[in-house]
Design a protein around this motif. Structure first.
Motif, PDB file in Angstrom:
ATOM      1  N   ARG A  32     -35.238 -12.579 -65.026  1.00  0.00           N
ATOM      2  CA  ARG A  32     -33.927 -12.968 -65.726  1.00  0.00           C
ATOM      3  C   ARG A  32     -34.206 -13.917 -67.035  1.00  0.00           C
ATOM      4  O   ARG A  32     -33.222 -13.888 -67.620  1.00  0.00           O
ATOM      5  CB  ARG A  32     -33.337 -13.910 -64.444  1.00  0.00           C
ATOM      6  N   PHE A  33     -35.271 -14.493 -66.815  1.00  0.00           N
ATOM      7  CA  PHE A  33     -35.572 -15.337 -68.393  1.00  0.00           C
ATOM      8  C   PHE A  33     -36.319 -14.700 -69.297  1.00  0.00           C
ATOM      9  O   PHE A  33     -36.820 -15.327 -70.224  1.00  0.00           O
ATOM     10  CB  PHE A  33     -36.062 -16.984 -67.862  1.00  0.00           C
ATOM     11  N   PHE A  86     -44.760 -23.622 -50.892  1.00  0.00           N
ATOM     12  CA  PHE A  86     -45.880 -22.719 -51.418  1.00  0.00           C
ATOM     13  C   PHE A  86     -46.942 -22.521 -50.204  1.00  0.00           C
ATOM     14  O   PHE A  86     -47.141 -23.316 -49.346  1.00  0.00           O
ATOM     15  CB  PHE A  86     -46.629 -23.268 -52.649  1.00  0.00           C
ATOM     16  N   TYR A 136     -37.810 -15.121 -62.553  1.00  0.00           N
ATOM     17  CA  TYR A 136     -38.601 -15.248 -63.998  1.00  0.00           C
ATOM     18  C   TYR A 136     -38.124 -14.034 -64.988  1.00  0.00           C
ATOM     19  O   TYR A 136     -38.125 -14.146 -66.103  1.00  0.00           O
ATOM     20  CB  TYR A 136     -40.166 -15.280 -63.915  1.00  0.00           C
ATOM     21  N   LEU A 170     -47.604 -17.919 -65.913  1.00  0.00           N
ATOM     22  CA  LEU A 170     -47.889 -18.270 -64.637  1.00  0.00           C
ATOM     23  C   LEU A 170     -48.232 -16.866 -63.716  1.00  0.00           C
ATOM     24  O   LEU A 170     -48.466 -15.766 -64.160  1.00  0.00           O
ATOM     25  CB  LEU A 170     -46.541 -18.463 -64.128  1.00  0.00           C
ATOM     26  N   TYR A 212     -31.760 -25.292 -50.794  1.00  0.00           N
ATOM     27  CA  TYR A 212     -31.162 -25.571 -52.006  1.00  0.00           C
ATOM     28  C   TYR A 212     -31.433 -24.404 -53.098  1.00  0.00           C
ATOM     29  O   TYR A 212     -31.219 -24.921 -54.290  1.00  0.00           O
ATOM     30  CB  TYR A 212     -31.765 -26.850 -52.511  1.00  0.00           C
ATOM     31  N   ARG A 213     -31.727 -23.397 -52.854  1.00  0.00           N
ATOM     32  CA  ARG A 213     -32.057 -22.205 -53.802  1.00  0.00           C
ATOM     33  C   ARG A 213     -30.620 -21.622 -54.181  1.00  0.00           C
ATOM     34  O   ARG A 213     -29.775 -21.747 -53.596  1.00  0.00           O
ATOM     35  CB  ARG A 213     -32.910 -21.097 -53.170  1.00  0.00           C
ATOM     36  N   THR A 250     -46.878 -24.714 -60.488  1.00  0.00           N
ATOM     37  CA  THR A 250     -45.960 -24.684 -59.244  1.00  0.00           C
ATOM     38  C   THR A 250     -44.473 -24.688 -59.884  1.00  0.00           C
ATOM     39  O   THR A 250     -44.542 -25.730 -60.954  1.00  0.00           O
ATOM     40  CB  THR A 250     -46.329 -25.733 -58.513  1.00  0.00           C
ATOM     41  N   LEU A 251     -43.802 -23.954 -59.456  1.00  0.00           N
ATOM     42  CA  LEU A 251     -42.282 -24.485 -59.907  1.00  0.00           C
ATOM     43  C   LEU A 251     -41.366 -24.001 -58.542  1.00  0.00           C
ATOM     44  O   LEU A 251     -41.415 -22.702 -58.321  1.00  0.00           O
ATOM     45  CB  LEU A 251     -41.637 -23.541 -60.911  1.00  0.00           C
ATOM     46  N   ILE A 281     -31.337 -25.083 -59.396  1.00  0.00           N
ATOM     47  CA  ILE A 281     -32.105 -25.951 -59.825  1.00  0.00           C
ATOM     48  C   ILE A 281     -33.459 -25.535 -60.101  1.00  0.00           C
ATOM     49  O   ILE A 281     -34.035 -26.020 -61.290  1.00  0.00           O
ATOM     50  CB  ILE A 281     -32.534 -26.544 -58.589  1.00  0.00           C
ATOM     51  N   THR A 309     -33.492 -23.082 -62.451  1.00  0.00           N
ATOM     52  CA  THR A 309     -33.197 -22.793 -63.851  1.00  0.00           C
ATOM     53  C   THR A 309     -33.358 -24.107 -64.784  1.00  0.00           C
ATOM     54  O   THR A 309     -33.889 -24.142 -65.918  1.00  0.00           O
ATOM     55  CB  THR A 309     -31.781 -22.171 -64.160  1.00  0.00           C
ATOM     56  N   ALA A 335     -39.064 -14.731 -56.805  1.00  0.00           N
ATOM     57  CA  ALA A 335     -39.822 -15.303 -57.848  1.00  0.00           C
ATOM     58  C   ALA A 335     -39.606 -14.458 -58.876  1.00  0.00           C
ATOM     59  O   ALA A 335     -39.461 -14.812 -60.244  1.00  0.00           O
ATOM     60  CB  ALA A 335     -41.000 -16.090 -57.629  1.00  0.00           C
TER      61      ALA A 335
HETATM   62  N1  ACO Z   1     -33.475 -13.037 -55.707  1.00  0.00           N
HETATM   63  C1  ACO Z   1     -32.762 -12.397 -56.786  1.00  0.00           C
HETATM   64  N2  ACO Z   1     -32.566 -13.063 -57.868  1.00  0.00           N
HETATM   65  C2  ACO Z   1     -32.981 -14.462 -57.783  1.00  0.00           C
HETATM   66  C3  ACO Z   1     -33.642 -15.128 -56.786  1.00  0.00           C
HETATM   67  C4  ACO Z   1     -33.746 -14.220 -55.631  1.00  0.00           C
HETATM   68  N3  ACO Z   1     -34.114 -14.862 -54.468  1.00  0.00           N
HETATM   69  N4  ACO Z   1     -33.682 -16.226 -57.070  1.00  0.00           N
HETATM   70  C5  ACO Z   1     -33.324 -16.509 -58.214  1.00  0.00           C
HETATM   71  N5  ACO Z   1     -32.953 -15.310 -58.880  1.00  0.00           N
HETATM   72  C6  ACO Z   1     -32.403 -15.276 -60.259  1.00  0.00           C
HETATM   73  C7  ACO Z   1     -30.824 -15.132 -60.018  1.00  0.00           C
HETATM   74  O1  ACO Z   1     -30.499 -14.212 -61.342  1.00  0.00           O
HETATM   75  C8  ACO Z   1     -30.353 -16.482 -60.284  1.00  0.00           C
HETATM   76  O2  ACO Z   1     -28.948 -16.527 -60.742  1.00  0.00           O
HETATM   77  P1  ACO Z   1     -27.761 -16.360 -59.671  1.00  0.00           P
HETATM   78  O3  ACO Z   1     -27.989 -17.042 -58.637  1.00  0.00           O
HETATM   79  O4  ACO Z   1     -26.495 -16.950 -60.493  1.00  0.00           O
HETATM   80  O5  ACO Z   1     -27.748 -15.034 -59.428  1.00  0.00           O
HETATM   81  C9  ACO Z   1     -31.168 -16.782 -61.252  1.00  0.00           C
HETATM   82  O6  ACO Z   1     -32.471 -16.660 -60.986  1.00  0.00           O
HETATM   83  C10 ACO Z   1     -31.301 -18.532 -61.494  1.00  0.00           C
HETATM   84  O7  ACO Z   1     -31.617 -19.029 -60.081  1.00  0.00           O
HETATM   85  P2  ACO Z   1     -31.812 -20.590 -59.808  1.00  0.00           P
HETATM   86  O8  ACO Z   1     -30.792 -20.899 -58.810  1.00  0.00           O
HETATM   87  O9  ACO Z   1     -31.764 -21.260 -61.169  1.00  0.00           O
HETATM   88  O10 ACO Z   1     -33.278 -20.368 -59.040  1.00  0.00           O
HETATM   89  P3  ACO Z   1     -33.839 -21.353 -57.707  1.00  0.00           P
HETATM   90  O11 ACO Z   1     -33.231 -22.708 -57.911  1.00  0.00           O
HETATM   91  O12 ACO Z   1     -33.100 -20.552 -56.451  1.00  0.00           O
HETATM   92  O13 ACO Z   1     -35.257 -21.090 -57.955  1.00  0.00           O
HETATM   93  C11 ACO Z   1     -37.368 -20.130 -57.324  1.00  0.00           C
HETATM   94  C12 ACO Z   1     -35.828 -19.882 -57.803  1.00  0.00           C
HETATM   95  C13 ACO Z   1     -37.896 -21.147 -57.877  1.00  0.00           C
HETATM   96  C14 ACO Z   1     -38.424 -19.093 -57.433  1.00  0.00           C
HETATM   97  C15 ACO Z   1     -37.100 -20.357 -55.777  1.00  0.00           C
HETATM   98  O14 ACO Z   1     -36.630 -19.260 -55.027  1.00  0.00           O
HETATM   99  C16 ACO Z   1     -38.374 -20.836 -55.102  1.00  0.00           C
HETATM  100  O15 ACO Z   1     -38.604 -22.017 -54.883  1.00  0.00           O
HETATM  101  N6  ACO Z   1     -38.835 -19.834 -54.614  1.00  0.00           N
HETATM  102  C17 ACO Z   1     -40.174 -20.339 -53.667  1.00  0.00           C
HETATM  103  C18 ACO Z   1     -41.466 -21.002 -54.439  1.00  0.00           C
HETATM  104  C19 ACO Z   1     -41.666 -19.958 -55.679  1.00  0.00           C
HETATM  105  O16 ACO Z   1     -41.710 -18.711 -55.216  1.00  0.00           O
HETATM  106  N7  ACO Z   1     -41.833 -20.169 -56.814  1.00  0.00           N
HETATM  107  C20 ACO Z   1     -42.399 -19.532 -57.913  1.00  0.00           C
HETATM  108  C21 ACO Z   1     -43.530 -18.663 -58.092  1.00  0.00           C
HETATM  109  S1  ACO Z   1     -44.847 -19.655 -58.293  1.00  0.00           S
HETATM  110  C22 ACO Z   1     -44.905 -20.262 -59.932  1.00  0.00           C
HETATM  111  O17 ACO Z   1     -43.786 -20.372 -60.394  1.00  0.00           O
HETATM  112  C23 ACO Z   1     -45.958 -20.555 -60.346  1.00  0.00           C
END
Ligand code: ACO
Length: 189
Positions: free
Chosen positions: A164-165, A59, A162, A149, A121-122, A114-115, A126, A128, A158
């Motif tokens: 997607r959910f 972050f 979100y 959030l 590892y994205r 925070t998440l 993880i 999800t 991000a």
């Molecule tokens: N671009 C497009 N779609 C995405 C992306 C991306 N960069 N990341 C996730 N998705 C969608 C996809 O549909 C994905 O499914 P798929 O991989 O089968 O296509 C689905 O979300 C699930 O993805 P996960 O693998 O479960 O997510 P991940 O472990 O990559 O975590 C996160 C997503 C947390 C947003 C990560 O990118 C991250 O840590 N980013 C930096 C920190 C951040 O921005 N956090 C969120 C904002 S702050 C807050 O939450 C308060």
């Protein structure tokens, strides 16, 4: 749940992981996905340094001691994410109760502070798993009106995650962040 007994080694590993080009590692990791395991574990005084390190790397916002003191007291509202027993992410939430306007009742919201997951590892599920944990808390409690959030307006990944959910942008706050650019944030609910 795994607790790192060698925190400094784990922190070194986290720092190295964050320097690696994410696409290369992600594709390699996806190939070995059948042999991998994702777990969530409690945040404790023994491993909180790892959460701090993850948050520092992931972050642009700096979280201070009070944030981590509250996290240690938040029980299920904070979790570390492990990829094959290595800490690679974390989620921290709190309960917000709105001040009701006249004639209305207060709303109980679960606020995700925070998440995040280390870049290499994205897209491995993880994020999800961490969000599923949050939604489980909400389902079991049964009294939350919503999950809310903030996301920086340029954080496309991000926003897609979100959306997607089922989360939607309900508001955009100008100059929400003090020390980072762009300073505007979307509120997702
Ligand atoms: N671009 C497009 N779609 C995405 C992306 C991306 N960069 N990341 C996730 N998705 C969608 C996809 O549909 C994905 O499914 P798929 O991989 O089968 O296509 C689905 O979300 C699930 O993805 P996960 O693998 O479960 O997510 P991940 O472990 O990559 O975590 C996160 C997503 C947390 C947003 C990560 O990118 C991250 O840590 N980013 C930096 C920190 C951040 O921005 N956090 C969120 C904002 S702050 C807050 O939450 C308060």
């Amino acid at each position: 749940m795994p607790d790192s007994s060698n925190t400094s080694t784990a922190i070194d590993l986290l720092s190295k992981a964050s320097e690696v080009v994410s696409e290369e590692i992600t594709s390699e990791t996806k190939e070995i996905a059948p042999y991998t395991r994702i777990d969530l574990g409690d945040v404790t005084p023994h491993n909180i340094k790892l959460l701090k390190k993850v948050n520092q790397v992931v972050f642009p916002v700096v979280y201070h001691d009070k944030f981590y003191k509250d996290v240690l007291e938040s029980g299920e509202y904070a979790k570390l994410a492990y990829y094959n027993d290595v800490v690679v992410g974390g989620v921290c939430c709190r309960i917000d109760v709105t001040n009701p306007e006249e004639g209305q009742i207060a709303k109980k919201k679960l606020y995700i502070m925070t998440l995040g997951c280390l870049a290499p590892y994205r897209r491995l599920g993880i994020g999800t798993q961490m969000l599923d944990h949050v939604m489980d808390i909400v389902d079991k409690d049964g009294k939350f009106n919503s999950v809310v959030l903030h996301v920086q307006i340029n954080n496309e990944g991000a926003l897609r995650f979100y959306k997607r959910f089922g989360f939607e942008v309900v508001e955009t706050k100008e100059a929400y962040y003090k020390m980072i650019e762009p300073a505007d944030a979307h509120v997702l609910e």
